[in-house]
Design a protein around this motif. Structure first.
Motif, PDB file in Angstrom:
ATOM      1  N   ASP A 290     -29.292  24.618  29.081  1.00 23.00           N
ATOM      2  CA  ASP A 290     -29.747  25.193  27.801  1.00 23.00           C
ATOM      3  C   ASP A 290     -28.655  25.102  26.729  1.00 23.00           C
ATOM      4  O   ASP A 290     -28.946  24.881  25.554  1.00 23.00           O
ATOM      5  N   ARG A 291     -27.381  25.274  27.156  1.00 25.35           N
ATOM      6  CA  ARG A 291     -26.288  25.301  26.160  1.00 25.35           C
ATOM      7  C   ARG A 291     -25.851  23.901  25.735  1.00 25.35           C
ATOM      8  O   ARG A 291     -25.417  23.705  24.619  1.00 25.35           O
ATOM      9  N   ASN A 292     -25.981  22.956  26.648  1.00 26.62           N
ATOM     10  CA  ASN A 292     -25.399  21.635  26.374  1.00 26.62           C
ATOM     11  C   ASN A 292     -26.402  20.572  25.963  1.00 26.62           C
ATOM     12  O   ASN A 292     -26.016  19.446  25.693  1.00 26.62           O
ATOM     13  N   ARG A 293     -27.687  20.891  25.954  1.00 32.38           N
ATOM     14  CA  ARG A 293     -28.634  19.834  25.589  1.00 32.38           C
ATOM     15  C   ARG A 293     -28.475  19.510  24.104  1.00 32.38           C
ATOM     16  O   ARG A 293     -28.037  20.364  23.311  1.00 32.38           O
ATOM     17  N   THR A 294     -28.855  18.279  23.734  1.00 27.64           N
ATOM     18  CA  THR A 294     -28.606  17.864  22.352  1.00 27.64           C
ATOM     19  C   THR A 294     -29.626  18.487  21.399  1.00 27.64           C
ATOM     20  O   THR A 294     -29.308  18.782  20.259  1.00 27.64           O
ATOM     21  N   ILE A 295     -30.845  18.707  21.879  1.00 26.22           N
ATOM     22  CA  ILE A 295     -31.861  19.268  20.981  1.00 26.22           C
ATOM     23  C   ILE A 295     -31.992  20.774  21.184  1.00 26.22           C
ATOM     24  O   ILE A 295     -32.130  21.247  22.315  1.00 26.22           O
ATOM     25  N   ALA A 296     -31.922  21.513  20.075  1.00 29.50           N
ATOM     26  CA  ALA A 296     -32.094  22.973  20.077  1.00 29.50           C
ATOM     27  C   ALA A 296     -31.343  23.672  21.207  1.00 29.50           C
ATOM     28  O   ALA A 296     -31.938  24.418  21.978  1.00 29.50           O
ATOM     29  N   PRO A 297     -30.022  23.451  21.307  1.00 26.32           N
ATOM     30  CA  PRO A 297     -29.283  24.132  22.376  1.00 26.32           C
ATOM     31  C   PRO A 297     -29.212  25.637  22.125  1.00 26.32           C
ATOM     32  O   PRO A 297     -29.431  26.087  20.994  1.00 26.32           O
ATOM     33  N   LEU A 298     -28.927  26.368  23.200  1.00 23.44           N
ATOM     34  CA  LEU A 298     -28.741  27.811  23.057  1.00 23.44           C
ATOM     35  C   LEU A 298     -27.417  28.066  22.354  1.00 23.44           C
ATOM     36  O   LEU A 298     -26.352  27.755  22.900  1.00 23.44           O
ATOM     37  N   ILE A 299     -27.484  28.585  21.135  1.00 20.15           N
ATOM     38  CA  ILE A 299     -26.264  28.910  20.375  1.00 20.15           C
ATOM     39  C   ILE A 299     -26.448  30.273  19.710  1.00 20.15           C
ATOM     40  O   ILE A 299     -27.579  30.780  19.635  1.00 20.15           O
ATOM     41  N   LEU A 300     -25.342  30.794  19.226  1.00 16.90           N
ATOM     42  CA  LEU A 300     -25.417  32.032  18.447  1.00 16.90           C
ATOM     43  C   LEU A 300     -25.827  31.640  17.028  1.00 16.90           C
ATOM     44  O   LEU A 300     -25.071  30.967  16.328  1.00 16.90           O
TER      45      LEU A 300
END
Ligand code: DC
Length: 228
Positions: A187-197
């Motif tokens: 979820d954090r490292n995918r290029t599209i819509a990653p999980l970020i703050l």
């Protein structure tokens, strides 16, 4: 003016769905579980294309674009009800198989567009507390109510195990904890819509907090928001 949208993002087991449901109840708005929509596309793909969705993501998205009625999202007495091809998929979308496959759907831009269009369309007529991974950063970046929940990975694994009736320290628990770590990375490292703050999001570490503490803190924060 836009309907009230409370966007709650964070990794698996951070308390998103529990908190979103409680906020929705207190504020008398709806709860929208965006992960369940990704899971519905996954289940559909597994049923109609292959037990693995990998490589079929675009075709799956096309099916939902051509026939939006394949997945209906309704609200009855403030409960989100899903109908996938006319049937209730709620139990099957929680299976470990769907959980393992959902990353293929979640990292495909066409599938993400299908899910985002459903959320944005419903937000025209409903107020929501929505949980997911990209709700504040991508789907509703304009909402003033952006929240990011986090917790230590062991605490998140324990919460999930409790929900699923898995004994702590069992082999199954170790596998679950591993899967959560893998999902976090995906979820954090995918290029599209990653999980970020998301910019402007209120970040809360729920590791040592009770549900009531988090809900109270957020209700006060929402109440004090200048956009009210
Ligand atoms: O919240 P959940 O575990 O039911 O979500 C299932 C998967 O869907 C999760 O691995 C990440 C993905 N997801 C996403 O990419 N974006 C969202 N807004 C919600 C879920």
């Amino acid at each position: 003016m836009q309907n009230m949208i409370i966007a709650i993002d964070g990794p698996a087991g951070s308390g998103k769905s529990t908190i979103a449901k409680q906020l929705a109840k207190k504020l008398k708005i709806e709860y929208f579980d965006s992960g369940s929509v990704y899971r519905c596309l996954t289940l559909y793909g597994m049923n109609h294309f292959n037990q693995s969705c990998e490589g079929y993501e675009s075709e799956i998205a096309q099916c939902f674009l051509k026939n939006p009625g394949l997945l209906e999202i309704r609200y009855v007495d403030h409960r989100q009800t899903l109908l996938l091809e006319g049937e209730d998929p709620s139990k099957r979308i929680r299976s470990r198989d769907v959980t393992r496959q959902v990353r293929f759907i979640a990292s495909n831009p066409e599938c993400r567009d299908v899910v985002n269009a459903k959320m944005r369309s419903l937000a025209k007529t409903h107020c929501f507390a929505i949980d997911g991974r990209d709700i504040g950063s991508v789907v509703f970046p304009e909402t003033p109510y952006k929240i990011y929940l986090d917790a230590d990975v062991e605490v998140r694994a324990k919460r999930r195990a409790l929900e699923m009736g898995i004994e702590l320290n069992s082999a199954e628990y170790k596998q679950l904890a591993n899967e959560i770590q893998q999902r976090d990375q995906g979820d954090r490292n995918r290029t599209i819509a990653p999980l970020i703050l998301a910019e402007g999001a209120k970040k809360i570490d729920t590791t040592k907090m009770t549900v009531d503490d988090v809900v109270k803190l957020l209700l006060d924060w929402i109440d004090s928001n200048p956009n009210n």
